[in-house]
Scaffold this active site. Structure first.
Site, PDB file in Angstrom:
ATOM      1  N   GLY A  90     -47.998  87.480 -59.575  1.00 42.19           N
ATOM      2  CA  GLY A  90     -47.916  87.858 -60.976  1.00 42.19           C
ATOM      3  C   GLY A  90     -47.245  89.196 -61.204  1.00 42.19           C
ATOM      4  CB  THR A 141     -50.725  79.057 -55.728  1.00 41.51           C
ATOM      5  OG1 THR A 141     -52.070  78.837 -56.129  1.00 41.51           O
ATOM      6  CG2 THR A 141     -49.797  78.269 -56.640  1.00 41.51           C
ATOM      7  CG  ASP A 198     -51.955  93.648 -55.732  1.00 40.78           C
ATOM      8  OD1 ASP A 198     -51.345  93.456 -54.662  1.00 40.78           O
ATOM      9  OD2 ASP A 198     -51.423  94.214 -56.710  1.00 40.78           O
ATOM     10  CB  SER A 205     -57.841  90.285 -63.755  1.00 42.52           C
ATOM     11  OG  SER A 205     -57.560  91.354 -64.633  1.00 42.52           O
ATOM     12  CB  THR A 224     -64.090  97.465 -62.809  1.00 42.38           C
ATOM     13  OG1 THR A 224     -64.203  96.126 -62.273  1.00 42.38           O
ATOM     14  CG2 THR A 224     -64.042  98.462 -61.666  1.00 42.38           C
ATOM     15  CG  HIS A 231     -48.092  82.207 -56.684  1.00 44.29           C
ATOM     16  ND1 HIS A 231     -48.591  82.986 -55.667  1.00 44.29           N
ATOM     17  CD2 HIS A 231     -48.688  82.671 -57.816  1.00 44.29           C
ATOM     18  CE1 HIS A 231     -49.452  83.863 -56.146  1.00 44.29           C
ATOM     19  NE2 HIS A 231     -49.520  83.705 -57.458  1.00 44.29           N
ATOM     20  NE  ARG A 235     -58.235  95.310 -53.204  1.00 45.74           N
ATOM     21  CZ  ARG A 235     -59.557  95.371 -53.322  1.00 45.74           C
ATOM     22  NH1 ARG A 235     -60.303  95.461 -52.227  1.00 45.74           N
ATOM     23  NH2 ARG A 235     -60.134  95.352 -54.493  1.00 45.74           N
ATOM     24  CG  ASP A 277     -37.538  92.983 -77.668  1.00 52.73           C
ATOM     25  OD1 ASP A 277     -36.771  92.032 -77.903  1.00 52.73           O
ATOM     26  OD2 ASP A 277     -37.539  94.040 -78.325  1.00 52.73           O
ATOM     27  CG  ASP A 329     -57.107  83.176 -54.258  1.00 57.42           C
ATOM     28  OD1 ASP A 329     -56.867  84.111 -55.035  1.00 57.42           O
ATOM     29  OD2 ASP A 329     -56.524  82.074 -54.323  1.00 57.42           O
TER      30      ASP A 329
END
Length: 473
Positions: free
Chosen positions: A182, A37, A312, A408, A280, A177, A316, A418, A332
């Protein structure tokens, strides 16, 4: 029952530039930045003055606070004020030129956030409430005109403040992206919120240097061992709206106890699998969603199906990326299986297929994937991208029957944003692709998980029934 239409009027639009002079120049992007993306990803945060425990801003106070704090935050996160620079063949650079982030102010015809409450949760099984797809929320998201605006002119960050008659408002974010995944995006948003609260930027600073992923560097002499077949997936049998039925979304909540029950089911007989490490939460829930989707879609037993898994690379790769790495560091991978096997065999089988796909993405795999991409003369076939004129570049889309994608957000600090007027009452996103799924923590903070999924509208009821009934098998 007809779906409500949300009418939003844009009142003002401006560019917010860094409050101080920042570094200017071209910044190379990594292969991870330039694939997958590369367009924008949106988030919606809703704030209600009824639940605020602090001084809630009125009239122009909110926009003044947000624009001023955004301008100051962009001094540290200056790449977000820049623009992409196309180099040909799908390759890009980041032009740090201080052009600014787009800030829009809008008003919604809807007078109260309460009127939107039925949109946030799926309809009941009896169909007494309308089922939204992601499209109903699009007026709350600042739009990017991919069709007529050249890629080099896209704002990388867009913000829309939409006021409701009740005094509450929505903050809609759209971030490119290709510049931030994220984890990086939430790093920025929480630092912006700190500045708005008067605390200043703190914690780990952003690291923009893509050379840690060999960004901008030529390919190595050795041939990569990466297998490009990992990008393959079962062909889509039925594209979105091919039959005019359309898609719908539902948001389903699993309590902490239900999540625990599913994990017990998945780990019931580890001796029959190739792993001894318990599955998991992500592996378990993805397996459960995958099986339920196969049942709801009534796939033939011999139908090959895939689930896309976002990996991610930060911890790794060897050496691992530095703390605060600000970019797109995800790739992905796809888990595949026959529908009949996924449905008939225990939950641990599907969870094992998910683990098998993710465990392939070790350091050697990831560095090899980068080298493979560097050797490609054209990256556009690996991009979810819109050409000028609005045509999708991707020859064969992944989303649609028999496939799905599960992203996820469980480890991302998505909640509690906030800006000085209290935390959000709800966080959401827009999505309307068949099979698009996200996992997030519950706003209640009780350890429960919210699953948001978009499916063909005639498959939603069956999915919801399987989703809860199968927990107790």
């Amino acid at each position: 029952m007809a779906m409500m239409k949300l009418a939003v009027t844009i009142k003002e639009s401006s560019l917010v530039k860094p409050a101080e002079a920042t570094w200017t120049g071209r910044m190379p992007l990594s292969e991870f930045d330039m694939t997958g993306t590369i367009t924008h990803v949106d988030l919606l945060y809703f704030y209600d003055n009824k639940s605020s425990t602090t001084c809630f801003p009125q009239n122009d106070a909110a926009s003044d606070l947000l624009k001023d704090s955004l301008s100051r935050t962009l001094v540290t996160f200056y790449p977000l004020a820049g623009r992409l620079h196309p180099k040909g063949g799908g390759r890009l650079e980041l032009n740090c030129n201080g052009s600014g982030a787009q800030f829009m102010e809008a008003e919604a015809e809807t007078t109260s956030l309460d009127e939107l409450s039925s949109w946030f949760v799926g309809a009941d099984v009896s169909g007494n409430k309308p089922r939204p797809s992601g499209a109903e929320f699009m007026p709350l998201v600042p739009a990017v005109d991919y069709g007529s605006v050249p890629i080099g002119e896209w704002p990388l960050l867009l913000v829309q403040l939409t006021r409701f008659g009740c005094g509450g408002f929505c903050l809609g974010f759209n971030m490119c992206h290709a510049v931030a995944d994220g984890l990086a995006a939430m790093h920025f948003f929480h630092e912006w919120a700190r500045v708005a609260r008067g605390e200043g930027v703190g914690g780990v600073g952003p690291v923009f240097d893509r050379r840690v992923l060999r960004g901008g560097q030529p390919p190595l002499a050795r041939q990569p061992a990466f297998d490009p077949a990992q990008f393959d997936h079962p062909p889509v049998l039925l594209h979105d709206n091919d039959n005019g039925i359309g898609n719908a979304a539902t948001r389903l909540k699993l309590t902490k106890t239900q999540v625990h029950t599913l994990k017990e089911m998945a780990n019931k007989d580890l001796s029959s699998t190739l792993t001894t490490r318990p599955y998991t939460t992500y592996e378990t829930l993805t397996a459960h969603i995958w099986r339920c989707a196969c049942k709801a879609r009534k796939l033939e037993p011999n139908q090959l199906t895939a689930v896309g898994v976002c990996v991610d690379a930060r911890r790794r790769v060897d050496p691992p990326l530095p703390d605060g790495y600000f970019g797109d560091a995800v790739i992905d991978v796809k888990a595949t299986g026959l529908s009949g096997d996924l449905v008939a065999r225990p939950l641990g089988y599907a969870a094992g297929r998910v683990r098998e796909a993710t465990e392939k993405a070790d350091s050697e795999f990831l560095w090899s994937a980068i080298e493979y991409m560097k050797n490609q003369p054209d990256l556009t076939k690996f991009q979810d991208f819109f050409e000028e004129g609005g045509e999708e570049e991707e020859e064969e889309p992944f989303f649609g029957i028999p496939n799905l994608n599960v992203t996820s957000w469980l480890r991302l600090s998505m909640l509690g944003l906030d800006f000085g007027f209290g935390k959000e009452v709800r966080m959401d996103t827009t999505f309307d692709f068949d099979g698009d799924t996200t996992l997030s923590g519950s706003q209640d903070g009780d350890g429960s998980v919210v699953i948001s999924i978009c499916l063909r509208s005639d498959h939603i009821d069956g999915f919801e029934r399987c989703f809860y009934d199968d927990i107790f098998i």
